[in-house]
Design an enzyme around this catalytic site. Sequence first.
Site, PDB file in Angstrom:
ATOM      1  N   GLU A 133      -7.888   2.365  -5.400  1.00  0.00           N
ATOM      2  CA  GLU A 133      -9.015   2.090  -4.493  1.00  0.00           C
ATOM      3  C   GLU A 133      -9.765   3.375  -4.134  1.00  0.00           C
ATOM      4  O   GLU A 133      -9.172   4.339  -3.625  1.00  0.00           O
ATOM      5  CB  GLU A 133      -8.511   1.386  -3.215  1.00  0.00           C
ATOM      6  CG  GLU A 133      -9.661   1.073  -2.257  1.00  0.00           C
ATOM      7  CD  GLU A 133      -9.334   0.039  -1.183  1.00  0.00           C
ATOM      8  OE1 GLU A 133      -8.228  -0.519  -1.173  1.00  0.00           O
ATOM      9  OE2 GLU A 133     -10.236  -0.206  -0.353  1.00  0.00           O
ATOM     10  N   GLU A 156       0.829  -1.209   0.000  1.00  0.00           N
ATOM     11  CA  GLU A 156       0.000   0.000   0.000  1.00  0.00           C
ATOM     12  C   GLU A 156       0.867   1.264   0.000  1.00  0.00           C
ATOM     13  O   GLU A 156       1.788   1.388   0.821  1.00  0.00           O
ATOM     14  CB  GLU A 156      -0.897   0.020   1.249  1.00  0.00           C
ATOM     15  CG  GLU A 156      -2.059  -0.946   1.145  1.00  0.00           C
ATOM     16  CD  GLU A 156      -3.053  -0.822   2.287  1.00  0.00           C
ATOM     17  OE1 GLU A 156      -3.026   0.168   3.034  1.00  0.00           O
ATOM     18  OE2 GLU A 156      -3.874  -1.740   2.415  1.00  0.00           O
TER      19      GLU A 156
HETATM   20  O1  KIV Z   1      -6.839  -6.480   1.045  1.00  0.00           O
HETATM   21  C1  KIV Z   1      -7.536  -6.415   0.026  1.00  0.00           C
HETATM   22  O2  KIV Z   1      -8.458  -7.205  -0.194  1.00  0.00           O
HETATM   23  C2  KIV Z   1      -7.256  -5.346  -0.920  1.00  0.00           C
HETATM   24  C3  KIV Z   1      -8.241  -5.109  -2.014  1.00  0.00           C
HETATM   25  C4  KIV Z   1      -9.417  -4.383  -1.470  1.00  0.00           C
HETATM   26  C5  KIV Z   1      -7.651  -4.432  -3.170  1.00  0.00           C
HETATM   27  O3  KIV Z   1      -6.276  -4.673  -0.794  1.00  0.00           O
END
Ligand code: KIV
Length: 256
Positions: free
Chosen positions: A172, A110
Amino acid sequence: MNVDEIRNLKEKRKITMLTAYDFQIARILDENEVDMILVGDSLGMVFQGNPDTKKVTMSAMLYHTRAVTQGVKRTLIVSDMPIHSYDTPEEALSNAKHLLEAGAQAVKIEGNQSTVIKVLLENNIPVMGHVGLLPQTAEKYRVQGKTPQEADQIWRDALQLDKLGVFSIVLECIPKWLARKITHDVRTPTIGIGAGKYCDGQVLVITELLGLVGKEPLPKFVKKYANLHEVIDKAVTEFVNEVQSGKYPEKCHTYH
Ligand code: KIV
């Protein structure tokens, strides 16, 4: 599928990604030719029942990555690097290697973590980027990029990740105009969740797509393709009633 095949799908056809946390679901996704499975740290919420992803550990990610790997023959497996697993480049490299040993072919990180991502890429570990709403650090889950400053930062982050050489980027919860601009401006495929139709691909959390989450309000972008909560509810009620009334087990369920 490998990461180069995913890269090459940009502007050829839309890419599909779904989350999975276990062998059974992974096998169904694989059989249905979903391009990528994300062992997401969303498992902290939808599997472990926590309010967010902030308590997910490396050991949980390894456990679920191994389980998913058992069900997969062709689909590319991407595992999330959980919070605090990439606090330093050394930790990131060691943890990413463990995820690859567990069966993942790539990891997702992230945010614009350039130093860490650079180290992973230099060590031939494919990385999926992730910009916009970042659940590991977000105080509130809300649409990102609504102000010009926020939108500009997300766009810059995406461009930098692209330049570093990530093989795809999750977008996202951002407005569709911003997702469209990023998708146009980067070489790598974008995979949207709550980012509209102009992304190169789409991802959803499997339990939400399947309607396993019951009556909780779901984000606007989720489409429930099934209502498994209702199906399971009905089956369990029937089991309880039949055991209590003596209807189950019948002759055909019994060894003689
Ligand atoms: O953890 C997850 O499922 C994600 C998705 C929402 C992209 O990062």
